[in-house]
Scaffold this active site. Structure first.
Site, PDB file in Angstrom:
ATOM      1  N   LYS A 105       0.827  -1.215   0.000  1.00 31.06           N
ATOM      2  CA  LYS A 105       0.000   0.000   0.000  1.00 31.06           C
ATOM      3  C   LYS A 105       0.862   1.267   0.000  1.00 31.06           C
ATOM      4  CE  LYS A 105      -4.467  -0.676  -0.099  1.00 31.06           C
ATOM      5  NZ  LYS A 105      -5.200  -1.667   0.634  1.00 31.06           N
ATOM      6  N   LYS A 134      -2.883  -8.172 -11.309  1.00 30.42           N
ATOM      7  CA  LYS A 134      -4.241  -8.625 -11.006  1.00 30.42           C
ATOM      8  C   LYS A 134      -5.263  -7.572 -11.411  1.00 30.42           C
ATOM      9  CE  LYS A 134      -5.413 -10.612  -7.334  1.00 30.42           C
ATOM     10  NZ  LYS A 134      -5.669 -11.079  -5.965  1.00 30.42           N
ATOM     11  N   LYS A 159      -9.438  -2.285  -9.143  1.00 31.90           N
ATOM     12  CA  LYS A 159     -10.185  -1.034  -9.292  1.00 31.90           C
ATOM     13  C   LYS A 159      -9.259   0.158  -9.426  1.00 31.90           C
ATOM     14  CE  LYS A 159     -14.762  -1.096  -8.746  1.00 31.90           C
ATOM     15  NZ  LYS A 159     -15.891  -0.228  -8.445  1.00 31.90           N
TER      16      LYS A 159
END
Ligand code: TRP
Length: 385
Positions: A160, A251, A254
Protein backbone atom coordinates in the site's frame (compact mmCIF):
# COMPACT_ATOMS: atom_id res chain seq x y z
CA UNK A 1 -42.21 -6.37 14.27
CA UNK A 2 -44.15 -6.31 11.07
CA UNK A 3 -43.56 -9.59 9.38
CA UNK A 4 -45.62 -8.76 6.38
CA UNK A 5 -43.95 -5.65 5.05
CA UNK A 6 -42.82 -6.56 1.59
CA UNK A 7 -41.07 -4.70 -1.12
CA UNK A 8 -41.80 -5.79 -4.63
CA UNK A 9 -39.66 -4.90 -7.57
CA UNK A 10 -38.30 -6.51 -10.61
CA UNK A 11 -40.94 -9.17 -10.31
CA UNK A 12 -39.47 -10.42 -7.04
CA UNK A 13 -40.75 -9.80 -3.60
CA UNK A 14 -38.53 -9.39 -0.60
CA UNK A 15 -39.75 -9.49 2.95
CA UNK A 16 -38.69 -6.18 4.36
CA UNK A 17 -38.40 -6.72 8.07
CA UNK A 18 -39.69 -10.23 8.53
CA UNK A 19 -36.67 -11.62 6.74
CA UNK A 20 -34.36 -10.98 9.56
CA UNK A 21 -36.91 -11.81 12.17
CA UNK A 22 -36.74 -15.29 10.77
CA UNK A 23 -32.99 -15.11 10.72
CA UNK A 24 -32.92 -14.06 14.34
CA UNK A 25 -35.20 -16.91 15.35
CA UNK A 26 -32.80 -19.25 13.67
CA UNK A 27 -29.84 -17.71 15.49
CA UNK A 28 -31.59 -17.74 18.81
CA UNK A 29 -32.51 -21.34 18.21
CA UNK A 30 -28.83 -22.03 17.85
CA UNK A 31 -27.95 -20.10 20.96
CA UNK A 32 -30.57 -22.02 22.95
CA UNK A 33 -29.24 -25.23 21.62
CA UNK A 34 -25.73 -24.34 22.69
CA UNK A 35 -26.76 -23.25 26.14
CA UNK A 36 -28.69 -26.42 26.77
CA UNK A 37 -26.02 -28.76 25.48
CA UNK A 38 -23.58 -30.08 28.04
CA UNK A 39 -20.76 -30.86 25.73
CA UNK A 40 -18.90 -28.05 24.03
CA UNK A 41 -18.26 -30.53 21.21
CA UNK A 42 -21.91 -30.29 20.15
CA UNK A 43 -21.68 -26.55 19.60
CA UNK A 44 -18.28 -26.81 17.97
CA UNK A 45 -19.88 -29.01 15.33
CA UNK A 46 -21.78 -26.01 14.00
CA UNK A 47 -20.13 -24.08 11.26
CA UNK A 48 -19.97 -20.34 11.24
CA UNK A 49 -19.01 -18.81 7.92
CA UNK A 50 -17.83 -15.22 7.94
CA UNK A 51 -16.26 -13.06 5.30
CA UNK A 52 -15.73 -9.40 4.55
CA UNK A 53 -15.15 -7.21 1.54
CA UNK A 54 -13.97 -3.63 1.30
CA UNK A 55 -16.42 -0.98 0.10
CA UNK A 56 -14.82 -0.39 -3.27
CA UNK A 57 -18.10 0.38 -5.06
CA UNK A 58 -19.38 -2.10 -7.63
CA UNK A 59 -16.97 -5.06 -7.55
CA UNK A 60 -15.09 -6.36 -10.59
CA UNK A 61 -14.93 -9.82 -12.07
CA UNK A 62 -11.91 -10.74 -9.95
CA UNK A 63 -13.81 -9.95 -6.74
CA UNK A 64 -16.71 -11.98 -8.03
CA UNK A 65 -14.84 -15.12 -9.02
CA UNK A 66 -12.35 -14.84 -6.17
CA UNK A 67 -14.87 -14.29 -3.40
CA UNK A 68 -18.50 -13.33 -3.95
CA UNK A 69 -19.48 -16.28 -6.10
CA UNK A 70 -18.01 -18.60 -3.46
CA UNK A 71 -19.97 -16.88 -0.71
CA UNK A 72 -23.22 -17.43 -2.57
CA UNK A 73 -22.38 -21.07 -3.26
CA UNK A 74 -21.53 -21.66 0.40
CA UNK A 75 -24.73 -19.96 1.45
CA UNK A 76 -26.85 -22.00 -0.91
CA UNK A 77 -25.21 -25.27 0.09
CA UNK A 78 -25.11 -24.57 3.84
CA UNK A 79 -26.74 -26.99 6.23
CA UNK A 80 -29.49 -25.78 8.52
CA UNK A 81 -27.32 -25.11 11.59
CA UNK A 82 -24.66 -23.15 9.74
CA UNK A 83 -24.43 -19.47 10.59
CA UNK A 84 -23.59 -17.13 7.74
CA UNK A 85 -22.36 -13.57 8.14
CA UNK A 86 -21.02 -11.26 5.44
CA UNK A 87 -19.78 -7.77 6.06
CA UNK A 88 -18.92 -4.67 4.07
CA UNK A 89 -15.79 -3.73 6.01
CA UNK A 90 -16.01 0.04 5.91
CA UNK A 91 -13.62 0.57 8.83
CA UNK A 92 -10.87 -1.17 6.90
CA UNK A 93 -11.37 1.37 4.11
CA UNK A 94 -10.18 4.09 6.49
CA UNK A 95 -6.63 2.76 6.41
CA UNK A 96 -6.22 5.02 3.39
CA UNK A 97 -7.69 8.56 3.39
CA UNK A 98 -11.35 8.68 2.28
CA UNK A 99 -13.74 11.27 0.95
CA UNK A 100 -17.00 10.97 2.93
CA UNK A 101 -19.60 11.24 0.12
CA UNK A 102 -17.49 8.91 -2.03
CA UNK A 103 -17.18 6.32 0.72
CA UNK A 104 -20.90 6.52 1.51
CA UNK A 105 -21.69 5.80 -2.10
CA UNK A 106 -19.14 3.00 -2.44
CA UNK A 107 -20.52 1.28 0.66
CA UNK A 108 -24.01 1.31 -0.74
CA UNK A 109 -22.91 0.03 -4.14
CA UNK A 110 -21.04 -2.85 -2.57
CA UNK A 111 -23.94 -3.68 -0.28
CA UNK A 112 -26.42 -3.70 -3.17
CA UNK A 113 -24.08 -5.94 -5.15
CA UNK A 114 -23.92 -8.48 -2.34
CA UNK A 115 -27.68 -8.89 -2.64
CA UNK A 116 -27.61 -8.76 -6.44
CA UNK A 117 -25.17 -11.67 -6.71
CA UNK A 118 -27.46 -13.81 -4.58
CA UNK A 119 -26.72 -13.35 -0.90
CA UNK A 120 -30.09 -13.81 0.73
CA UNK A 121 -30.88 -11.73 3.81
CA UNK A 122 -33.28 -14.44 4.96
CA UNK A 123 -30.33 -16.78 5.29
CA UNK A 124 -27.23 -14.62 5.76
CA UNK A 125 -26.61 -11.66 8.05
CA UNK A 126 -25.34 -8.94 5.70
CA UNK A 127 -24.09 -5.84 7.46
CA UNK A 128 -21.71 -2.90 7.61
CA UNK A 129 -18.74 -3.49 9.90
CA UNK A 130 -19.06 -0.04 11.50
CA UNK A 131 -22.60 -0.89 12.67
CA UNK A 132 -21.26 -3.59 14.98
CA UNK A 133 -18.94 -1.94 17.47
CA UNK A 134 -17.83 -5.25 18.99
CA UNK A 135 -15.49 -5.57 15.98
CA UNK A 136 -13.46 -2.57 17.10
CA UNK A 137 -13.72 -3.49 20.75
CA UNK A 138 -12.24 -6.91 20.11
CA UNK A 139 -9.66 -5.30 17.85
CA UNK A 140 -8.23 -3.45 20.85
CA UNK A 141 -8.20 -6.56 22.99
CA UNK A 142 -6.48 -8.59 20.28
CA UNK A 143 -3.93 -5.85 19.79
CA UNK A 144 -2.69 -6.66 23.28
CA UNK A 145 -1.69 -10.16 22.12
CA UNK A 146 -0.91 -9.55 18.43
CA UNK A 147 2.76 -9.81 17.53
CA UNK A 148 4.52 -6.69 16.18
CA UNK A 149 7.18 -8.85 14.61
CA UNK A 150 4.60 -10.85 12.72
CA UNK A 151 2.79 -7.67 11.58
CA UNK A 152 6.00 -6.07 10.41
CA UNK A 153 6.77 -9.08 8.19
CA UNK A 154 3.35 -8.94 6.49
CA UNK A 155 3.15 -7.59 2.98
CA UNK A 156 0.03 -5.45 2.65
CA UNK A 157 1.19 -2.30 4.45
CA UNK A 158 4.34 -2.33 2.34
CA UNK A 159 2.52 -2.70 -0.95
CA UNK A 160 0.00 0.00 0.00
CA UNK A 161 2.90 2.38 0.73
CA UNK A 162 4.80 1.17 -2.33
CA UNK A 163 7.73 0.03 -0.26
CA UNK A 164 9.88 -2.98 -1.15
CA UNK A 165 8.80 -6.32 0.33
CA UNK A 166 11.86 -6.59 2.55
CA UNK A 167 11.14 -3.25 4.29
CA UNK A 168 11.10 -3.39 8.07
CA UNK A 169 10.25 -0.89 10.78
CA UNK A 170 13.86 0.33 10.96
CA UNK A 171 13.39 1.83 7.54
CA UNK A 172 13.02 5.61 7.76
CA UNK A 173 10.69 5.87 4.75
CA UNK A 174 8.44 3.29 6.37
CA UNK A 175 8.41 5.15 9.67
CA UNK A 176 7.55 8.43 7.97
CA UNK A 177 4.62 7.05 5.97
CA UNK A 178 3.21 4.22 8.04
CA UNK A 179 0.11 4.86 10.15
CA UNK A 180 -0.92 2.64 13.01
CA UNK A 181 -4.27 1.80 11.37
CA UNK A 182 -2.66 0.48 8.21
CA UNK A 183 -0.10 -1.48 10.19
CA UNK A 184 -2.76 -3.01 12.43
CA UNK A 185 -5.20 -3.73 9.58
CA UNK A 186 -4.72 -7.50 10.06
CA UNK A 187 -5.64 -7.21 13.75
CA UNK A 188 -9.00 -5.65 12.86
CA UNK A 189 -9.48 -8.39 10.30
CA UNK A 190 -8.74 -11.02 12.95
CA UNK A 191 -11.30 -9.31 15.19
CA UNK A 192 -13.92 -9.42 12.40
CA UNK A 193 -13.48 -13.15 12.15
CA UNK A 194 -13.01 -14.04 15.80
CA UNK A 195 -15.78 -11.85 17.19
CA UNK A 196 -18.19 -14.12 15.31
CA UNK A 197 -16.31 -17.28 16.32
CA UNK A 198 -16.08 -18.04 12.60
CA UNK A 199 -14.93 -21.52 11.72
CA UNK A 200 -14.68 -20.95 7.96
CA UNK A 201 -13.64 -17.86 6.06
CA UNK A 202 -14.07 -17.85 2.27
CA UNK A 203 -11.51 -15.50 0.73
CA UNK A 204 -9.35 -14.97 -2.32
CA UNK A 205 -5.82 -16.29 -2.51
CA UNK A 206 -4.40 -12.86 -1.57
CA UNK A 207 -5.92 -13.17 1.92
CA UNK A 208 -4.06 -16.33 2.90
CA UNK A 209 -1.52 -14.38 4.93
CA UNK A 210 -4.23 -12.47 6.79
CA UNK A 211 -6.00 -15.70 7.68
CA UNK A 212 -2.78 -17.22 8.99
CA UNK A 213 -2.32 -14.13 11.14
CA UNK A 214 -5.89 -14.46 12.46
CA UNK A 215 -5.24 -18.06 13.46
CA UNK A 216 -1.98 -17.09 15.10
CA UNK A 217 -3.65 -14.31 17.07
CA UNK A 218 -6.55 -16.56 18.11
CA UNK A 219 -4.02 -19.10 19.28
CA UNK A 220 -2.10 -16.54 21.33
CA UNK A 221 -5.29 -15.36 22.97
CA UNK A 222 -6.55 -18.88 23.69
CA UNK A 223 -3.18 -19.82 25.12
CA UNK A 224 -3.19 -16.90 27.54
CA UNK A 225 -6.86 -16.69 28.50
CA UNK A 226 -8.52 -20.02 27.71
CA UNK A 227 -10.01 -21.57 24.60
CA UNK A 228 -12.56 -19.07 23.44
CA UNK A 229 -11.91 -18.77 19.73
CA UNK A 230 -12.17 -21.60 17.23
CA UNK A 231 -9.22 -21.46 14.84
CA UNK A 232 -10.70 -20.15 11.59
CA UNK A 233 -10.04 -22.09 8.44
CA UNK A 234 -9.49 -20.26 5.16
CA UNK A 235 -11.59 -21.45 2.24
CA UNK A 236 -9.56 -20.24 -0.71
CA UNK A 237 -11.45 -19.77 -3.96
CA UNK A 238 -10.20 -21.88 -6.87
CA UNK A 239 -10.29 -18.69 -8.97
CA UNK A 240 -6.91 -17.50 -7.84
CA UNK A 241 -5.95 -15.10 -10.56
CA UNK A 242 -8.15 -12.91 -12.66
CA UNK A 243 -5.74 -10.58 -14.38
CA UNK A 244 -6.02 -7.10 -15.86
CA UNK A 245 -7.09 -7.03 -19.52
CA UNK A 246 -4.57 -4.28 -20.21
CA UNK A 247 -1.59 -5.49 -18.17
CA UNK A 248 -2.18 -9.20 -17.76
CA UNK A 249 0.79 -9.63 -15.43
CA UNK A 250 -1.11 -7.57 -12.82
CA UNK A 251 -4.24 -8.63 -11.01
CA UNK A 252 -7.54 -7.08 -12.08
CA UNK A 253 -8.03 -4.07 -9.85
CA UNK A 254 -10.19 -1.03 -9.29
CA UNK A 255 -7.12 1.15 -8.99
CA UNK A 256 -5.82 0.56 -12.52
CA UNK A 257 -6.18 3.88 -14.41
CA UNK A 258 -7.68 2.23 -17.52
CA UNK A 259 -11.30 1.22 -16.96
CA UNK A 260 -11.02 -1.19 -19.88
CA UNK A 261 -8.65 -3.29 -17.76
CA UNK A 262 -11.56 -4.65 -15.71
CA UNK A 263 -15.17 -5.77 -15.97
CA UNK A 264 -17.56 -4.50 -13.32
CA UNK A 265 -20.59 -6.54 -12.31
CA UNK A 266 -22.77 -3.65 -13.49
CA UNK A 267 -21.24 -3.53 -16.99
CA UNK A 268 -23.60 -3.86 -19.96
CA UNK A 269 -23.12 -6.69 -22.49
CA UNK A 270 -21.73 -4.07 -24.90
CA UNK A 271 -19.15 -2.93 -22.32
CA UNK A 272 -18.15 -6.53 -21.75
CA UNK A 273 -17.73 -7.34 -25.44
CA UNK A 274 -15.76 -4.13 -26.00
CA UNK A 275 -13.39 -4.80 -23.09
CA UNK A 276 -12.76 -8.44 -23.98
CA UNK A 277 -12.22 -7.56 -27.62
CA UNK A 278 -9.60 -5.02 -26.56
CA UNK A 279 -7.92 -7.37 -24.07
CA UNK A 280 -4.18 -7.47 -24.55
CA UNK A 281 -3.03 -10.85 -25.87
CA UNK A 282 -0.13 -11.99 -28.04
CA UNK A 283 0.23 -12.91 -31.68
CA UNK A 284 1.34 -16.53 -31.30
CA UNK A 285 -0.72 -18.71 -33.64
CA UNK A 286 -1.46 -21.67 -31.36
CA UNK A 287 -3.81 -21.36 -28.37
CA UNK A 288 -2.00 -22.41 -25.21
CA UNK A 289 -2.48 -22.11 -21.46
CA UNK A 290 0.84 -20.69 -20.29
CA UNK A 291 0.32 -17.97 -17.64
CA UNK A 292 4.03 -17.16 -17.34
CA UNK A 293 4.80 -16.62 -21.00
CA UNK A 294 1.36 -15.87 -22.42
CA UNK A 295 -0.52 -14.14 -19.57
CA UNK A 296 -3.14 -12.36 -21.69
CA UNK A 297 -4.56 -15.35 -23.52
CA UNK A 298 -4.16 -17.57 -20.44
CA UNK A 299 -6.29 -15.12 -18.47
CA UNK A 300 -9.13 -15.48 -20.99
CA UNK A 301 -8.83 -19.25 -20.95
CA UNK A 302 -8.91 -19.28 -17.18
CA UNK A 303 -11.95 -17.00 -16.95
CA UNK A 304 -13.83 -19.20 -19.38
CA UNK A 305 -12.82 -22.30 -17.43
CA UNK A 306 -14.28 -20.79 -14.25
CA UNK A 307 -17.54 -19.89 -15.89
CA UNK A 308 -17.93 -23.25 -17.58
CA UNK A 309 -16.69 -25.37 -14.68
CA UNK A 310 -13.98 -26.89 -16.87
CA UNK A 311 -10.23 -27.18 -16.65
CA UNK A 312 -8.01 -24.84 -18.67
CA UNK A 313 -6.82 -27.84 -20.68
CA UNK A 314 -10.39 -28.68 -21.65
CA UNK A 315 -10.99 -25.12 -22.80
CA UNK A 316 -7.79 -25.14 -24.84
CA UNK A 317 -8.64 -28.37 -26.60
CA UNK A 318 -12.15 -27.13 -27.34
CA UNK A 319 -10.88 -23.93 -28.96
CA UNK A 320 -7.77 -25.38 -30.56
CA UNK A 321 -9.03 -24.81 -34.07
CA UNK A 322 -10.74 -21.48 -33.43
CA UNK A 323 -9.35 -18.01 -33.91
CA UNK A 324 -8.46 -15.79 -30.99
CA UNK A 325 -11.34 -13.57 -32.05
CA UNK A 326 -13.75 -16.49 -31.71
CA UNK A 327 -12.42 -17.31 -28.26
CA UNK A 328 -12.80 -13.69 -27.21
CA UNK A 329 -16.36 -13.57 -28.51
CA UNK A 330 -17.22 -16.72 -26.61
CA UNK A 331 -15.65 -15.48 -23.35
CA UNK A 332 -17.48 -12.16 -23.64
CA UNK A 333 -20.87 -13.80 -24.27
CA UNK A 334 -20.38 -16.20 -21.43
CA UNK A 335 -19.58 -13.39 -18.98
CA UNK A 336 -22.35 -11.14 -20.31
CA UNK A 337 -24.98 -13.88 -19.97
CA UNK A 338 -23.90 -14.69 -16.47
CA UNK A 339 -23.83 -11.08 -15.33
CA UNK A 340 -27.09 -10.02 -16.97
CA UNK A 341 -29.47 -11.01 -14.12
CA UNK A 342 -26.97 -9.73 -11.54
CA UNK A 343 -26.85 -6.38 -13.30
CA UNK A 344 -30.65 -6.17 -13.46
CA UNK A 345 -31.04 -6.94 -9.78
CA UNK A 346 -28.28 -4.47 -8.95
CA UNK A 347 -30.02 -1.64 -10.81
CA UNK A 348 -33.37 -2.41 -9.16
CA UNK A 349 -31.73 -2.39 -5.72
CA UNK A 350 -29.65 0.73 -6.17
CA UNK A 351 -32.61 2.66 -7.58
CA UNK A 352 -35.04 1.42 -4.96
CA UNK A 353 -36.37 4.31 -2.90
CA UNK A 354 -38.22 2.39 -0.20
CA UNK A 355 -35.26 2.07 2.14
CA UNK A 356 -34.96 -1.64 1.43
CA UNK A 357 -31.15 -1.71 1.50
CA UNK A 358 -31.08 0.21 4.79
CA UNK A 359 -33.62 -2.20 6.27
CA UNK A 360 -31.58 -5.23 5.25
CA UNK A 361 -28.44 -3.63 6.70
CA UNK A 362 -30.20 -2.82 9.97
CA UNK A 363 -31.55 -6.29 10.36
CA UNK A 364 -28.21 -7.82 9.42
CA UNK A 365 -26.40 -5.73 11.98
CA UNK A 366 -28.84 -6.76 14.69
CA UNK A 367 -28.11 -10.40 14.04
CA UNK A 368 -24.38 -9.73 13.88
CA UNK A 369 -24.47 -7.65 17.05
CA UNK A 370 -26.19 -10.32 19.05
CA UNK A 371 -23.79 -12.97 17.78
CA UNK A 372 -20.76 -10.77 18.56
CA UNK A 373 -22.06 -9.80 21.98
CA UNK A 374 -22.00 -13.42 23.06
CA UNK A 375 -18.32 -13.62 22.24
CA UNK A 376 -17.54 -10.33 23.96
CA UNK A 377 -19.21 -11.55 27.12
CA UNK A 378 -16.96 -14.59 27.24
CA UNK A 379 -13.89 -12.57 26.29
CA UNK A 380 -14.48 -9.97 28.99
CA UNK A 381 -15.11 -12.61 31.57
CA UNK A 382 -11.89 -14.39 30.62
CA UNK A 383 -9.95 -11.13 30.87
CA UNK A 384 -11.43 -9.99 34.18
CA UNK A 385 -13.11 -6.95 32.66
N1 TRP B 1 -8.82 -7.85 3.95
C1 TRP B 1 -9.93 -8.33 3.17
C2 TRP B 1 -9.72 -7.89 1.72
O1 TRP B 1 -9.09 -6.89 1.47
C3 TRP B 1 -11.24 -7.80 3.66
C4 TRP B 1 -11.58 -8.29 5.03
C5 TRP B 1 -11.64 -7.54 6.16
C6 TRP B 1 -11.92 -9.62 5.39
N2 TRP B 1 -12.00 -8.32 7.21
C7 TRP B 1 -12.18 -9.58 6.78
C8 TRP B 1 -12.01 -10.82 4.69
C9 TRP B 1 -12.53 -10.74 7.48
C10 TRP B 1 -12.36 -11.98 5.39
C11 TRP B 1 -12.62 -11.93 6.78
O2 TRP B 1 -10.25 -8.51 0.82
Amino acid sequence: MDLKTRVVYNGQSFTKLGVSARNRVQFEGLIQHRRSSHSTKTSAAHKTIFSGIQPTGVPHLGNYLGALREWVQLQNGATEGTKLLFSVVDLHALTVPQDAPWLRNCKKEMFATLLAVGLDPARSAIFYQSDVSAHTELFWILSTVASMGYLSRMTQWKSKLQLPENTNLEDSAARAKLRLGLFSYPVLQAADILVHRATHVPVGEDQRQHLEFSRNTANSFNHLYGSIFPLPEALISPAKRVMSFKEPTLKMSKSHPDERSRILLSDTPEDIHRKIKGALTDSEPQLKYDPDNRPGVSNLIEILAHFEGKSCEEVVSEFQHSSLGALKGHVASRIANHLQPIRERYIALIENKTGYLEDVANQGSQVARSNAERTMKQVKEALGL
